[in-house]
Scaffold this motif. Structure first.
Motif, PDB file in Angstrom:
ATOM      1  N   PRO A   7       0.815  -1.237  -0.240  1.00 58.38           N
ATOM      2  CA  PRO A   7       0.138  -0.015  -0.022  1.00 58.38           C
ATOM      3  C   PRO A   7       0.926   1.257   0.059  1.00 58.38           C
ATOM      4  O   PRO A   7       0.588   2.170  -0.831  1.00 58.38           O
ATOM      5  N   ALA A   8       1.938   1.481   0.547  1.00 57.87           N
ATOM      6  CA  ALA A   8       2.702   2.609   0.986  1.00 57.87           C
ATOM      7  C   ALA A   8       3.381   2.888  -0.368  1.00 57.87           C
ATOM      8  O   ALA A   8       3.323   3.903  -0.897  1.00 57.87           O
ATOM      9  N   GLU A   9       3.773   1.934  -1.009  1.00 56.55           N
ATOM     10  CA  GLU A   9       4.704   2.189  -2.125  1.00 56.55           C
ATOM     11  C   GLU A   9       3.858   2.336  -3.219  1.00 56.55           C
ATOM     12  O   GLU A   9       4.102   3.073  -4.081  1.00 56.55           O
ATOM     13  N   PHE A  10       2.661   1.659  -3.322  1.00 54.78           N
ATOM     14  CA  PHE A  10       1.392   2.047  -4.406  1.00 54.78           C
ATOM     15  C   PHE A  10       1.107   3.355  -4.419  1.00 54.78           C
ATOM     16  O   PHE A  10       0.898   4.053  -5.138  1.00 54.78           O
ATOM     17  N   ALA A  11       0.937   3.933  -3.224  1.00 53.71           N
ATOM     18  CA  ALA A  11       0.263   5.148  -2.989  1.00 53.71           C
ATOM     19  C   ALA A  11       1.324   6.095  -3.371  1.00 53.71           C
ATOM     20  O   ALA A  11       1.132   7.273  -3.984  1.00 53.71           O
ATOM     21  N   THR A  12       2.562   5.872  -3.150  1.00 49.84           N
ATOM     22  CA  THR A  12       3.739   6.934  -3.907  1.00 49.84           C
ATOM     23  C   THR A  12       3.785   6.763  -5.385  1.00 49.84           C
ATOM     24  O   THR A  12       3.702   7.928  -5.879  1.00 49.84           O
ATOM     25  N   LEU A  13       3.530   5.498  -5.912  1.00 54.76           N
ATOM     26  CA  LEU A  13       3.311   5.633  -7.361  1.00 54.76           C
ATOM     27  C   LEU A  13       2.245   6.430  -7.946  1.00 54.76           C
ATOM     28  O   LEU A  13       2.446   7.222  -8.876  1.00 54.76           O
TER      29      LEU A  13
END
Length: 322
Positions: free
Chosen positions: A296-302
């Motif tokens: 979730p955190a990395e996807f939100a950054t993307l």
């Protein structure tokens, strides 16, 4: 000193409730996986593969619901308005969650605030194609030719405001190319005009290239950071001298905003396991995709980075689709 009987009885009564509180969340009825595209395309195939794999592991059916229309906005709206209880998920792409906002479409949802990112599933690069009569054999010679072309070179996209349009406009701006946009409705007609030399260039998804029956397309490069496994002889644009130029048609899973963190985490685990499982993993390359698996955190950054990039690229184009 013996423990009083009433305390033992109280502990016994509390144990089932404590066990329930500590048990991981699980869906208690079939789950909708909304695919915002019509049946039959690569995203639909990918969604159905994941639905089958995750249904087996989670013990509930994931039912694919195709909600096509408005470039995926209708399907995304359905999920944004759903109850945040873990029983409705979106097979998400940039078309609904970043590009639509970047090109100024009026959306019935906020692509960042109204969704909870679950997992970044996969990436599919796009391939840069050149017409047979274009005097360029690789990326460096193409860039040199396109910079000094006396007349703008026509390039095709699969539609105004799509990935293939914005990726070329990003390359145009970075490399100062003399090219102009010719939108098509899909790749098939553009392929015909490319082969006939009526257009000079186009970016297109790798699955479209892999599925082209003629085998005569001139593929000069791909937009992945590393060479793509299905096209190992095709260099990346980075290898061709375009510094840090990377772009993909990514796919992920998102839930409605306010979905509880334990629910998001359960779905992340289930989809991550499916990504490495025997049903999905062997099919990815044939679909022109590579596994990602970021949470979730990395996807939100993307999502934030993608939105910023395409907003910058689209700003001078004055795109109007509504």
């Amino acid at each position: 000193m013996p423990i009083p009987r009433r305390l033992l009885l109280g502990a016994a009564l509390a144990a089932p409730a404590l066990a329930r509180a500590q048990a991981p969340w699980a869906p208690d009825r079939p789950v909708r996986l909304v695919v915002p595209f019509a049946p039959g395309g690569s995203q639909d195939v990918l969604g159905r593969l994941f639905a089958q794999a995750v249904s087996q592991s989670v013990g509930q059916n994931l039912v694919v619901e195709n909600r096509a229309g408005a470039g995926g906005i209708i399907g995304a709206q359905e999920v944004a308005r759903a109850a945040p209880d873990g029983h409705t998920l979106l097979l998400a792409t940039a078309g609904q969650l970043t590009i639509a906002k970047a090109i100024g479409r009026r959306l019935p949802y906020d692509p960042i605030a109204d969704f909870a990112p679950v997992i970044h599933l996969s990436d599919s690069p796009v391939a840069l194609l050149a017409a047979p009569n274009l005097p360029a054999s690789d990326i460096p010679s193409l860039l040199a030719f396109a910079r000094r072309a006396p007349e703008p070179l026509p390039y095709a996209s699969t539609g105004t405001g799509t990935n293939t349009h914005l990726i070329m406009e990003d390359l145009k701006a970075r490399e100062r190319l003399n090219v102009e946009h010719v939108p098509y409705r899909g790749a098939a007609a553009a392929f015909n005009d490319l082969m006939a030399g009526r257009i000079a260039l186009m970016f297109v998804s790798v699955p479209s290239v892999l599925g082209f029956a003629g085998g005569q397309l001139r593929v000069l490069g791909v937009t992945s950071r590393e060479r793509f496994p299905a096209t190992p002889d095709v260099p990346t644009l980075i290898e061709g001298g375009v510094r840090d130029f990377e772009a993909s048609i990514w796919t992920g899973v998102a839930a409605p905003a306010a979905t509880p963190a334990p629910v998001v985490e359960r779905w992340r685990r289930e989809f991550a396991a499916a990504l490495e499982g025997g049903l999905v993993k062997p099919r990815l390359e044939g679909l022109g995709a590579t596994a990602n698996g970021s949470g979730p955190a990395e996807f939100a950054t993307l999502l934030r980075d993608d939105l910023a990039r395409w907003t910058r690229v689209a700003a001078p184009l004055n795109i109007s689709l509504d």
